[in-house]
Design an enzyme around this catalytic site. Sequence first.
Site, PDB file in Angstrom:
ATOM      1  CG  HIS A 189      -2.315   0.342   0.981  1.00 34.94           C
ATOM      2  ND1 HIS A 189      -3.204  -0.493   0.352  1.00 34.94           N
ATOM      3  CD2 HIS A 189      -2.997   1.475   1.250  1.00 34.94           C
ATOM      4  CE1 HIS A 189      -4.363   0.094   0.239  1.00 34.94           C
ATOM      5  NE2 HIS A 189      -4.271   1.299   0.768  1.00 34.94           N
ATOM      6  N   GLY A 196      -5.576   0.925  -4.922  1.00 32.90           N
ATOM      7  CA  GLY A 196      -6.405  -0.052  -5.622  1.00 32.90           C
ATOM      8  C   GLY A 196      -6.332   0.170  -7.126  1.00 32.90           C
ATOM      9  N   GLY A 199      -2.946  -0.538  -8.559  1.00 37.35           N
ATOM     10  CA  GLY A 199      -2.722  -1.988  -8.567  1.00 37.35           C
ATOM     11  C   GLY A 199      -3.450  -2.671  -9.714  1.00 37.35           C
ATOM     12  CE1 TYR A 232     -11.209  -4.430  -0.678  1.00 36.40           C
ATOM     13  CE2 TYR A 232     -13.592  -4.583  -0.490  1.00 36.40           C
ATOM     14  CZ  TYR A 232     -12.472  -3.889  -0.892  1.00 36.40           C
ATOM     15  OH  TYR A 232     -12.597  -2.666  -1.500  1.00 36.40           O
TER      16      TYR A 232
HETATM   17  N1  LIG Z   1      -7.022  -6.512   3.664  1.00 34.19           N
HETATM   18  C1  LIG Z   1      -6.406  -6.020   2.612  1.00 34.19           C
HETATM   19  N2  LIG Z   1      -5.165  -6.434   2.293  1.00 34.19           N
HETATM   20  C2  LIG Z   1      -4.521  -5.919   1.221  1.00 34.19           C
HETATM   21  N3  LIG Z   1      -5.049  -5.008   0.412  1.00 34.19           N
HETATM   22  C3  LIG Z   1      -6.269  -4.573   0.660  1.00 34.19           C
HETATM   23  C4  LIG Z   1      -7.025  -5.054   1.756  1.00 34.19           C
HETATM   24  N4  LIG Z   1      -8.204  -4.424   1.771  1.00 34.19           N
HETATM   25  C5  LIG Z   1      -8.188  -3.591   0.708  1.00 34.19           C
HETATM   26  N5  LIG Z   1      -7.036  -3.673   0.044  1.00 34.19           N
HETATM   27  C6  LIG Z   1      -6.644  -2.965  -1.185  1.00 34.19           C
HETATM   28  O1  LIG Z   1      -6.680  -1.573  -0.981  1.00 34.19           O
HETATM   29  C7  LIG Z   1      -7.335  -0.957  -2.085  1.00 34.19           C
HETATM   30  C8  LIG Z   1      -7.882   0.394  -1.660  1.00 34.19           C
HETATM   31  O2  LIG Z   1      -6.788   1.275  -1.447  1.00 34.19           O
HETATM   32  P1  LIG Z   1      -6.875   2.828  -1.808  1.00 34.19           P
HETATM   33  O3  LIG Z   1      -8.078   3.405  -1.139  1.00 34.19           O
HETATM   34  O4  LIG Z   1      -5.569   3.478  -1.595  1.00 34.19           O
HETATM   35  O5  LIG Z   1      -7.114   2.692  -3.371  1.00 34.19           O
HETATM   36  P2  LIG Z   1      -8.089   3.475  -4.326  1.00 34.19           P
HETATM   37  O6  LIG Z   1      -7.677   3.200  -5.717  1.00 34.19           O
HETATM   38  O7  LIG Z   1      -8.162   4.908  -3.901  1.00 34.19           O
HETATM   39  O8  LIG Z   1      -9.470   2.793  -3.981  1.00 34.19           O
HETATM   40  P3  LIG Z   1     -10.246   1.605  -4.670  1.00 34.19           P
HETATM   41  O9  LIG Z   1      -9.393   0.422  -4.824  1.00 34.19           O
HETATM   42  O10 LIG Z   1     -11.363   1.356  -3.675  1.00 34.19           O
HETATM   43  O11 LIG Z   1     -10.706   2.146  -5.976  1.00 34.19           O
HETATM   44  C9  LIG Z   1      -8.378  -1.990  -2.497  1.00 34.19           C
HETATM   45  O12 LIG Z   1      -8.769  -1.849  -3.857  1.00 34.19           O
HETATM   46  C10 LIG Z   1      -7.622  -3.284  -2.292  1.00 34.19           C
HETATM   47  O13 LIG Z   1      -6.877  -3.622  -3.437  1.00 34.19           O
END
Ligand SMILES: Nc1ncnc2c1ncn2[C@@H]1O[C@H](COP(=O)(O)OP(=O)(O)OP(=O)(O)O)[C@@H](O)[C@H]1O
Length: 355
Positions: A189, A196, A199, A232
């Site tokens: 992260h 997300g 990734g 998740y």
């Molecule tokens: N328990 C977990 N372990 C590892 N990664 C996780 C877990 N829960 C969520 N994530 C990851 O974290 C991401 C969310 O992180 P972040 O809010 O920084 O990303 P975003 O791109 O802003 O949001 P989103 O993925 O919801 O569009 C999720 O999409 C998922 O891939």
Amino acid sequence: MEFNLPILPPKTDLETSKIFKQLVKAHKSLAELKGTAKTIPNENILIDTLTLQEAKDSSEIENIVTTHDDLYKENILIESKNNNAKEVYNYARGLRLGFQIVRKEKLLLNKHILIIQKELLENNAGFRTQAGTKLVDGYGKVVYTPPQNPKEILDLMGNLEKYINDDSFSDVDALIKMAVIHYQFESIHPFYDGNGRTGRIINILYLVQKGLLDIPILYLSRYITQNKAEYYAVLQNVRTKNDWESLVLYILKGVEVTALQTIDLIIEIKKLMQSYKKKLRTELPKIYSQDLLNIFFKNPYTKTDFLVTELQVSKRTALNYLDAVTKIGLLEKTKEGKSNYYINTGLIEVLVNKS
Ligand SMILES: Nc1ncnc2c1ncn2[C@@H]1O[C@H](COP(=O)(O)OP(=O)(O)OP(=O)(O)O)[C@@H](O)[C@H]1O
């Protein structure tokens, strides 16, 4: 509970018989998708249309919902005030930029990942340097605390970079690796926001980097949104139960399902293109060209400028062309502010219904 994220490669057998069975199916569908994509005359048609589609799906995970109409309009109307569409548009830009980098460099380095995330979030924050980031579940309960120390984040990202780019580091199949990369990236992260989305972009770029696809057209975002609880859970269970198998199976199944859906979508787009071609050729033979047809399929919204640039015609000629095509029913004319836009409603229908 404190968790120290181990470096890659995972010390677990990732080539179990269950994984192998699903791996064969995923590769078969992916190869078929790669072949089907080649039947569309201009690769930009799929790249432009599908990246936008993916941008919408991916952004929805964070509840940035935007309508298709806003979305395609935004693509040609960057000054639009609609912030949701803007966020989606940034995603599409980040994705296309990443594709250009990977195609040229044949590598996906941390400096590239930083560029992509910057494009998505429109800020310069870079990797996290301040502690405090925690991942919470739907009830606000902390389920995972990613590394907090900037040096540890950098070290883990360095290890991940090696895993992505140096195949001698681990010789498991590329699709299995994609699942591992996804887990590791999300678990590190590294950013304050957009982990997300970044990734999910890394997933597709990795497929291109490894030659499993020529262009970025396999997007797991919809599959992930539709199977979110499982998503998740599989991420969390690697950490809590060392259950890599379920994570890898989840991603492989996603590749198979999504590849098959994308094949159907491409076939529909192709059929529609053929019917447009036939009608243009018979009813407007003087203005028909493959380039003109391509313009209508790169973005469901067309404006005169596209024709001026791509066909090297005057604005007046472009206008005449578009009005003629509208008259035979292939486009619909609409006004936005002072400008006219021409919508390929057939394509919108295919994108909405088939994908
Ligand atoms: N328990 C977990 N372990 C590892 N990664 C996780 C877990 N829960 C969520 N994530 C990851 O974290 C991401 C969310 O992180 P972040 O809010 O920084 O990303 P975003 O791109 O802003 O949001 P989103 O993925 O919801 O569009 C999720 O999409 C998922 O891939």
